[in-house]
Design a protein around this motif. Structure first.
Motif, short mmCIF file in Angstrom:
data_model
loop_
_atom_site.label_atom_id
_atom_site.label_comp_id
_atom_site.label_asym_id
_atom_site.label_seq_id
_atom_site.Cartn_x
_atom_site.Cartn_y
_atom_site.Cartn_z
N GLU A 228 16.25 -203.94 -43.74
CA GLU A 228 16.65 -202.56 -43.95
C GLU A 228 16.39 -202.17 -45.40
O GLU A 228 16.26 -203.03 -46.28
CB GLU A 228 18.14 -202.40 -43.67
CG GLU A 228 18.51 -202.62 -42.23
CD GLU A 228 20.02 -202.52 -42.00
OE1 GLU A 228 20.80 -202.50 -42.97
OE2 GLU A 228 20.40 -202.48 -40.81
N GLU A 229 16.31 -200.87 -45.64
CA GLU A 229 16.15 -200.34 -47.01
C GLU A 229 17.26 -200.87 -47.89
O GLU A 229 18.39 -201.03 -47.44
CB GLU A 229 16.21 -198.81 -47.01
CG GLU A 229 15.14 -198.14 -46.18
CD GLU A 229 13.81 -198.01 -46.91
OE1 GLU A 229 13.80 -198.00 -48.14
OE2 GLU A 229 12.79 -197.96 -46.21
N ASN B 224 10.32 -203.69 -48.20
CA ASN B 224 11.25 -204.11 -47.16
C ASN B 224 10.82 -205.39 -46.46
O ASN B 224 11.45 -205.80 -45.48
CB ASN B 224 11.41 -203.00 -46.11
CG ASN B 224 12.17 -201.82 -46.68
OD1 ASN B 224 12.92 -201.95 -47.63
ND2 ASN B 224 11.95 -200.65 -46.10
#
Length: 156
Positions: A154-155, A33
Motif C-alpha cells: 500500500e501507499e 510501492n
C-alpha cells in the motif's frame, strides 16, 4: 486482506520474527510501492531444514516443503519491515532457485510449494503472481531451495 492472519492461523503457521541475515544486504528494498525481498532459504532460526539437491538428497515433496518454508520466511521479513502483512497489496513475482540433481527437471513443481502457500494466505488474486523456477548447481549452505520475491505494498 483482513483474513491473512486468520489464514495463517488456520494453516498452523507462525510467521517468524527477527530473521538472521547471511551476508551484507537489505532483507527488503522498497522502490515506490514495490517491495523487493532478498532470497529466502528453507531455514528455521537460521538453520537449514533440508540440505542437498532435489532429485538426489531431497525428494520432490521435501523440495515443495522447502519452497513453502522460503515463503514463510519472506512473510517474516515483510512483517518485520511493514509491521503488518495487511499492508501487502499483492504478490508480483517469485523467482525460485532449485538446487537440482543433474537429471531433475521438475523445478516448476518444487516452486508450487511456495505458490500454493501464498495463494492460501493472500487469496487467488493477490497471492498469485508471475513466476520463474530454475535449476542451479548449488545454493548457500547446501540448501535445496532459495526464493526471491517482489510484492506490491500500500501507499506509504
Amino acid at each position: 486482506m483482513q483474513e491473512i492472519y486468520e489464514n495463517l492461523k488456520k494453516a498452523g503457521v507462525e510467521v517468524p520474527g527477527d530473521n538472521p541475515k547471511g551476508g551484507i544486504y537489505k532483507p527488503v528494498m522498497r522502490v515506490g510501492n514495490m517491495l523487493y525481498v532478498s532470497g529466502q532459504g528453507c531455514t528455521v532460526s537460521g538453520k537449514p531444514v533440508y540440505q542437498g539437491a532435489v532429485g538426489r538428497e531431497c525428494t520432490l515433496e521435501e523440495g515443495q516443503d522447502a519452497a513453502k518454508i522460503c515463503a514463510i520466511n519472506a512473510l517474516g521479513v515483510l512483517q518485520d519491515y511493514l509491521g503488518d502483512l495487511r499492508k501487502v497489496k499483492c504478490l508480483v513475482k517469485t523467482l525460485a532457485f532449485v538446487h537440482s540433481a543433474p537429471d531433475f527437471a521438475l523445478q516448476h513443481l518444487v516452486a508450487n510449494g511456495c505458490s500454493d502457500f501464498l495463494k492460501m494466505v493472500f487469496g487467488d488474486d493477490a497471492g498469485v503472481g508471475a513466476r520463474s523456477a530454475i535449476g542451479v548447481a548449488q545454493l548457500p549452505n547446501n540448501i535445496p531451495v532459495e526464493i526471491e520475491f517482489v510484492f506490491e505494498a500500500e501507499e506509504e
